[in-house]
Design an enzyme around this catalytic site. Structure first.
Site, PDB file in Angstrom:
ATOM      1  N   VAL A 149       0.983  -0.831   0.246  1.00  0.00           N
ATOM      2  CA  VAL A 149      -0.260  -0.084   0.420  1.00  0.00           C
ATOM      3  C   VAL A 149       0.902   1.372  -0.102  1.00  0.00           C
ATOM      4  O   VAL A 149       1.598   1.518   1.045  1.00  0.00           O
ATOM      5  CB  VAL A 149      -0.716   0.059   1.355  1.00  0.00           C
ATOM      6  CG1 VAL A 149      -1.249   1.056   1.295  1.00  0.00           C
ATOM      7  CG2 VAL A 149      -1.370  -1.237   1.022  1.00  0.00           C
ATOM      8  N   PRO A 150       1.066   1.856  -1.797  1.00  0.00           N
ATOM      9  CA  PRO A 150       2.326   2.920  -0.637  1.00  0.00           C
ATOM     10  C   PRO A 150       2.025   4.276  -0.843  1.00  0.00           C
ATOM     11  O   PRO A 150       1.896   4.902  -1.054  1.00  0.00           O
ATOM     12  CB  PRO A 150       2.378   2.350  -2.691  1.00  0.00           C
ATOM     13  CG  PRO A 150       0.739   2.600  -3.721  1.00  0.00           C
ATOM     14  CD  PRO A 150       0.151   1.355  -2.399  1.00  0.00           C
ATOM     15  N   CYS A 151       2.504   4.227   0.149  1.00  0.00           N
ATOM     16  CA  CYS A 151       2.646   5.531   1.202  1.00  0.00           C
ATOM     17  C   CYS A 151       3.769   6.667   0.609  1.00  0.00           C
ATOM     18  O   CYS A 151       3.658   7.580   1.634  1.00  0.00           O
ATOM     19  CB  CYS A 151       2.287   5.150   2.678  1.00  0.00           C
ATOM     20  SG  CYS A 151       3.803   3.976   3.693  1.00  0.00           S
ATOM     21  N   HIS A 152       4.955   5.729  -0.257  1.00  0.00           N
ATOM     22  CA  HIS A 152       6.033   5.653  -0.465  1.00  0.00           C
ATOM     23  C   HIS A 152       5.572   7.218  -1.349  1.00  0.00           C
ATOM     24  O   HIS A 152       6.198   8.053  -1.704  1.00  0.00           O
ATOM     25  CB  HIS A 152       6.766   5.463  -0.859  1.00  0.00           C
ATOM     26  CG  HIS A 152       6.811   4.035  -1.580  1.00  0.00           C
ATOM     27  ND1 HIS A 152       5.628   3.260  -1.850  1.00  0.00           N
ATOM     28  CD2 HIS A 152       6.883   4.161  -3.221  1.00  0.00           C
ATOM     29  CE1 HIS A 152       6.074   2.694  -2.979  1.00  0.00           C
ATOM     30  NE2 HIS A 152       5.917   2.932  -4.201  1.00  0.00           N
TER      31      HIS A 152
END
Length: 185
Positions: A148-151
Site C-alpha cells: 500500500v504505497p505510502c511512499h
C-alpha cells in the site's frame, strides 16, 4: 498437534526477506498479507511480533516456506528487481480501521506505480479536503508499506514529506518507480 490446537493453523505467519531497501518483515494471516515492516533487524522484529501477538492473541509463527507468504515474497522480489509494477496481493486490512483504512484503500487502488499524490489531494479523494494532516497520520500508521504505497504520497509543494521507513528509503522507492532520478552513488 501444534500450539493452536489439533489441525488449527497459526493466526499469523511471518518471515524476513531481503529487499532493495533492506530487510523486510512480512506477516500474513489466512486472509492475506497483514504487515510489512522496514529495517527488520532484531529490535524492530521483536517489537512488530509483540504488536502482532497482542492484536491477534497468539504467537506469530516464523514460516519462511509458508504458502501464505509465497505470493508476497515473489511479488516483492519482482517489484524490487523492476520486473513487476503493481503488487496484486490478498491483503488483511484488520490492523487499520475507519478513516485510516479508507485513505489506505484509496491509495492502494488510486495511485499507480510511478505517480505521486499530495496529502491534501488524497484527503479530498476520500471526502475530507481539510484532512491533509490526518492523511499524514494514516500514512505513518500504514501496516502495509510498499504494498500500500505510502511512499507515493508527497507534499503539495513538491517536498517528500515524512516516511516511516526513513526519507532515504522513500527516495529509493520513488527512484525505483522512475519518479525520482536514480542516485549517482
Amino acid at each position: 498437534m501444534n500450539s493452536y490446537g489439533t489441525g488449527a493453523e497459526p493466526a499469523v505467519e511471518w518471515t524476513v526477506v531481503d529487499s532493495g531497501i533492506g530487510p523486510l518483515l512480512l506477516a500474513a494471516t489466512g486472509a492475506g498479507l497483514v504487515s510489512v515492516s522496514f529495517h527488520a533487524r532484531p529490535a524492530v522484529r521483536d517489537a512488530v511480533l509483540d504488536r502482532l501477538r497482542t492484536r491477534f492473541g497468539a504467537d506469530p509463527v516464523e514460516a519462511p516456506g509458508s504458502a501464505r507468504l509465497a505470493g508476497p515474497i515473489r511479488g516483492l522480489a519482482a517489484y524490487f528487481a523492476g520486473e513487476q509494477q503493481e503488487l496484486d496481493l490478498d491483503l488483511d486490512w484488520s490492523l487499520t480501521s475507519g478513516f485510516h483504512r479508507e485513505v489506505l484503500r484509496e491509495l492502494a487502488s488510486g495511485v499507480p506505480y510511478g505517480t505521486v499524490v499530495g496529502y491534501g489531494e488524497l484527503a479530498a479523494r476520500v471526502g475530507r479536503p481539510e484532512g491533509a494532516q490526518a492523511v499524514g497520520a494514516a500514512m505513518g500508521a500504514n501496516p502495509l508499506p510498499v504494498v500500500v504505497p505510502c511512499h507515493r504520497v508527497v507534499e503539495s509543494d513538491g517536498g517528500l514529506g515524512g516516511f516511516g521507513g526513513g526519507l532515504e528509503t522513500k527516495r529509493q522507492l520513488l527512484a525505483l518507480e522512475g519518479f525520482l532520478p536514480q542516485p549517482l552513488f
